[in-house]
Design a protein around this motif. Structure first.
Motif, PDB file in Angstrom:
ATOM      1  N   PHE A 104       0.818  -1.203   0.000  1.00 32.43           N
ATOM      2  CA  PHE A 104       0.000   0.000   0.000  1.00 32.43           C
ATOM      3  C   PHE A 104       0.857   1.261   0.000  1.00 32.43           C
ATOM      4  CE2 PHE A 104      -3.366  -2.770   2.173  1.00 32.43           C
ATOM      5  CZ  PHE A 104      -3.856  -3.198   0.953  1.00 32.43           C
ATOM      6  N   THR A 105       2.006   1.206   0.671  1.00 33.07           N
ATOM      7  CA  THR A 105       2.936   2.335   0.649  1.00 33.07           C
ATOM      8  C   THR A 105       3.496   2.513  -0.760  1.00 33.07           C
ATOM      9  OG1 THR A 105       3.485   2.076   2.979  1.00 33.07           O
ATOM     10  CG2 THR A 105       5.082   3.248   1.618  1.00 33.07           C
ATOM     11  N   ASP A 106       3.845   1.394  -1.409  1.00 37.72           N
ATOM     12  CA  ASP A 106       4.349   1.441  -2.781  1.00 37.72           C
ATOM     13  C   ASP A 106       3.289   2.007  -3.729  1.00 37.72           C
ATOM     14  OD1 ASP A 106       6.281   0.690  -4.954  1.00 37.72           O
ATOM     15  OD2 ASP A 106       4.621  -0.642  -5.499  1.00 37.72           O
ATOM     16  N   LEU A 107       2.051   1.546  -3.594  1.00 40.27           N
ATOM     17  CA  LEU A 107       0.980   2.057  -4.458  1.00 40.27           C
ATOM     18  C   LEU A 107       0.808   3.556  -4.273  1.00 40.27           C
ATOM     19  CD1 LEU A 107      -1.838  -0.633  -4.178  1.00 40.27           C
ATOM     20  CD2 LEU A 107      -0.267  -0.239  -6.079  1.00 40.27           C
ATOM     21  N   ASP A 108       0.880   4.007  -3.028  1.00 40.25           N
ATOM     22  CA  ASP A 108       0.682   5.423  -2.730  1.00 40.25           C
ATOM     23  C   ASP A 108       1.781   6.289  -3.345  1.00 40.25           C
ATOM     24  OD1 ASP A 108      -1.279   7.080  -1.230  1.00 40.25           O
ATOM     25  OD2 ASP A 108       0.552   7.814  -0.261  1.00 40.25           O
ATOM     26  N   SER A 109       2.974   5.719  -3.539  1.00 36.27           N
ATOM     27  CA  SER A 109       4.059   6.493  -4.141  1.00 36.27           C
ATOM     28  C   SER A 109       3.776   6.814  -5.614  1.00 36.27           C
ATOM     29  CB  SER A 109       5.394   5.746  -4.011  1.00 36.27           C
ATOM     30  OG  SER A 109       5.440   4.618  -4.859  1.00 36.27           O
ATOM     31  N   ARG A 110       2.932   6.011  -6.250  1.00 31.97           N
ATOM     32  CA  ARG A 110       2.582   6.244  -7.656  1.00 31.97           C
ATOM     33  C   ARG A 110       1.141   6.698  -7.839  1.00 31.97           C
ATOM     34  NH1 ARG A 110       2.790   1.311  -9.205  1.00 31.97           N
ATOM     35  NH2 ARG A 110       3.796   0.517  -7.349  1.00 31.97           N
ATOM     36  N   HIS A 111       0.305   6.431  -6.842  1.00 28.87           N
ATOM     37  CA  HIS A 111      -1.120   6.771  -6.905  1.00 28.87           C
ATOM     38  C   HIS A 111      -1.468   7.507  -5.611  1.00 28.87           C
ATOM     39  CE1 HIS A 111      -1.277   4.087 -10.339  1.00 28.87           C
ATOM     40  NE2 HIS A 111      -0.706   3.159  -9.597  1.00 28.87           N
ATOM     41  N   ASN A 112      -0.995   8.745  -5.534  1.00 30.45           N
ATOM     42  CA  ASN A 112      -1.078   9.538  -4.321  1.00 30.45           C
ATOM     43  C   ASN A 112      -2.493   9.593  -3.731  1.00 30.45           C
ATOM     44  OD1 ASN A 112      -0.096  11.204  -2.284  1.00 30.45           O
ATOM     45  ND2 ASN A 112      -0.627  13.049  -3.430  1.00 30.45           N
TER      46      ASN A 112
END
Length: 103
Positions: free
Chosen positions: A32-40
């Motif tokens: 989820f942290t990784d996703l947030d880095s690309r999908h703020n």
């Protein structure tokens, strides 16, 4: 490690309309942290503090992660994660079911 994440319609505004995205991480929290880095902003819609939001269901390869290790659930290359908002009904839904002969 590539993990496919299926995104519900309500969260697709964060993924530019994509139904599925790829992410990386050893655990769901990392993913989820990784996703947030690309999908703020997507992480805060799924996670509250260090736990999954109450009305968000997450499945790892069709298994509810709440019955595994929750947000600490380990991931492997090729896993599929599905995010689903919880669906609730009430008296109005029951009335509709009776009208169309579902009950």
């Amino acid at each position: 490690m590539a993990i496919e994440v299926r995104i519900p319609t309500i969260l697709r505004t964060y993924t530019d309309g994509a139904k599925a995205v790829e992410g990386n991480g050893e655990t769901l929290a990392d993913l989820f942290t990784d996703l947030d880095s690309r999908h703020n902003g997507i992480r805060e819609r799924i996670v509250d503090g260090d736990e999954l939001r109450r009305f968000v269901n997450v499945y790892l390869n069709d298994e509810d992660v709440r019955f595994l290790d929750g947000i600490s659930t380990k991931l492997s290359d090729g896993d599929n994660v599905t995010i689903l908002p919880a669906v609730a009904g009430g008296a109005a839904g029951a009335a509709v079911g009776r009208r169309v002969g579902m009950n």
